[in-house]
Design an enzyme around this catalytic site. Structure first.
Site, short mmCIF file in Angstrom:
data_model
loop_
_atom_site.label_atom_id
_atom_site.label_comp_id
_atom_site.label_asym_id
_atom_site.label_seq_id
_atom_site.Cartn_x
_atom_site.Cartn_y
_atom_site.Cartn_z
N CYS A 1 0.80 -1.22 0.00
CA CYS A 1 0.00 0.00 0.00
C CYS A 1 0.84 1.28 0.00
CB CYS A 1 -0.95 0.02 1.20
SG CYS A 1 -0.13 0.19 2.81
N CYS B 1 7.49 3.73 29.54
CA CYS B 1 7.03 2.59 30.32
C CYS B 1 5.67 2.89 30.95
CB CYS B 1 8.06 2.28 31.40
SG CYS B 1 7.64 0.87 32.43
#
Length: 492
Positions: free
Chosen positions: A259, A309
């Protein structure tokens, strides 16, 4: 003020300060996708790697030779000139065998289907412009011109060359070349390249025509795709047209070959197109969940996420919790599957239309929040990578090892970005996935990958207190989780 526990050594920022400009900028995923990760410990064997894809990066001159070989093959096989051969190849997606087969079956029908010749039962020559007269009236400008100043395609519709030139210049200005048709009303015969170049008198338009025509040939060829990198002229060639990642050797841009968009494994091209369109349409609705602050679930003080995190620790009460679900981090390991899995309402079909609409929005926001959170984590972890490079430079300058000694930290950061990038694209996949055992398996593997990514992110941000062997073991686990998920769910 509270902050991400992973950034305890960083300066605190008061809530209410302006957000960093990087939050509003487009994150450069290409850097991470293009990072060479050559360690044999984490590289899947070629025949087992679900992401492996054979391709080559070509320059314009190489592609021209490739296209010319196809043109010569058609010219010698069916006896037509190069310009018409290009039209045939363009309209048949450069399938030489198909063209030869159709030519053997019905050569005239082949040329008719390619809009090179008019159908047998059509009237191809204007009655008023038969060759009995030396002068021909142009149906565009309505002026009579001598035969040598007029031109026509195989359909026989005569127009003066000045009108042809004006028509071609307008089309070329709009970027149209191979698709230019005859000017006669209802006639769809295509203008071949040699005809256009003979009519165009200005050098600038001739050059533009050739440039746009070449681009059209490349875009129509199933084995070729332009590199989407800025000002990059490289063309990628692959034998198979699959949703696989390719990396331009010139500009290092990473993208999906099928694509041409950002690489999106495990989500396929159609699904990611639907997802990005939906995100664009519903972006205002989802803006409130994109905020970078939440309240501590224990003391309710405002928390700002300034690291990648999801393991958060409240600066005030030291409570450890998950940024996504706000659950207690100490018991989070056993419940991580629930954190990443959306809980469908089993009775939603019997609810009112408004209730179903609210449930649909709730489901979308669930997946969008996690999609956006991992995108932001990638941006924040890019900052962590720069901090790691700075610390490594300081250690090397202080004679505390060499760059080679600390290379494992850069490898860990590259792998973290690679894994989190894959994890981000699992959420559109899950959003459109039908409920059932396969989705349950996918969500389980997704949750396992997410848990290992968060562990790796934590250990990288605390690299100076993390044992190297422990970090490398976590890298191995995270990559294996990622490879397993892609092997089971990656579409071709």
């Amino acid at each position: 003020m509270s902050r991400n526990v992973c950034d305890e050594g960083d300066d605190e920022r008061d809530y209410g300060e302006e957000e960093d400009e990087e939050d509003d900028e487009c994150f450069d995923y290409d850097y991470y996708n293009a990072t060479d990760y050559d360690s044999e410990l984490y590289e899947c064997e070629r025949n087992k790697d679900s992401e492996h894809f054979e391709y080559e990066c070509l320059q314009i001159e190489q592609v021209e030779r490739l296209l010319n070989e196809s043109v010569e093959s058609i010219c010698s096989s069916i006896g037509i000139n190069p310009s018409l051969a290009k039209v045939l190849l363009y309209t048949h997606k450069w399938d030489i065998d198909r063209i030869k087969e159709k030519h053997k079956r019905d050569s005239f029908q082949l040329l008719t289907d390619a809009r090179i010749k008019s159908p047998r039962n059509s009237r191809t020559v204007d009655t008023a412009n038969r060759a009995s007269s030396y002068y021909i009236q142009c149906n565009i400008c309505l002026q009579s011109s001598s035969a040598e100043k007029c031109a026509s395609l195989s359909c026989g519709h005569q127009f003066c060359k000045e009108c042809w030139c004006s028509h071609l210049e307008v089309q070329v200005t709009q970027g149209i070349t191979i698709g230019i048709e005859c000017m006669a009303q209802g006639c769809h015969i295509l203008v071949p390249e040699d005809f256009a170049l003979n009519i165009l008198t200005k050098t600038s338009f001739r050059e533009k025509y050739q440039q746009f025509a070449f681009a059209a040939y490349v875009k129509s060829h199933p084995e070729l795709r332009y590199c989407p990198g800025t000002n990059c002229s490289v063309i990628i060639r692959a034998k198979e047209n699959k949703s696989k990642r390719v990396i331009c050797k010139h500009c290092k841009t990473s993208f999906c070959f099928k694509c041409g968009g950002d690489y999106h494994a495990p989500t396929n091209c159609e699904t990611i197109k639907f997802w990005l369109t939906k995100c664009a349409d519903d972006s205002e609705t989802a803006n409130y969940i994109s905020a970078h602050t939440k309240d501590c679930p224990k003391c309710h003080i405002c928390i700002e996420k300034n690291g990648g995190c999801n393991h958060m620790q409240c600066y005030s009460c030291k409570h450890d919790f998950c940024w996504m679900c706000l659950g207690d981090w100490k018991t989070h390991g056993s419940e991580y599957y629930e954190c990443s899995r959306y809980k469908e309402n089993p009775n939603i079909a019997s609810e009112s239309v408004h209730a179903q609409a609210r449930e649909a929005l709730k489901k979308y926001l669930f997946y969008y929040e996690r999609w956006e959170n991992h995108a932001r984590s990638l941006r924040l972890e890019a900052q962590t990578l720069e901090q790691i490079k700075t610390r490594i430079h300081e250690k090397v300058m202080a004679n505390k090892g060499t760059w080679i000694d600390w290379q494992y930290l850069l490898d860990a950061a590259a792998l973290l970005a690679k894994c989190r990038y894959t994890l981000q694209y699992t959420y559109p996949y899950a959003y459109y996935m039908e409920s059932g055992p396969r989705k349950q398996l996918f969500e389980y593997q997704q949750a396992q990958l997410e848990a290992e990514i968060e562990n790796l992110s934590w250990k990288i941000e605390h690299a100076e207190t993390t044992d190297r062997g422990d970090l490398e073991n976590q890298m191995d686990i995270a990559e294996k989780r990622r490879a397993t998920l892609l092997k089971d769910f990656l579409s071709s």
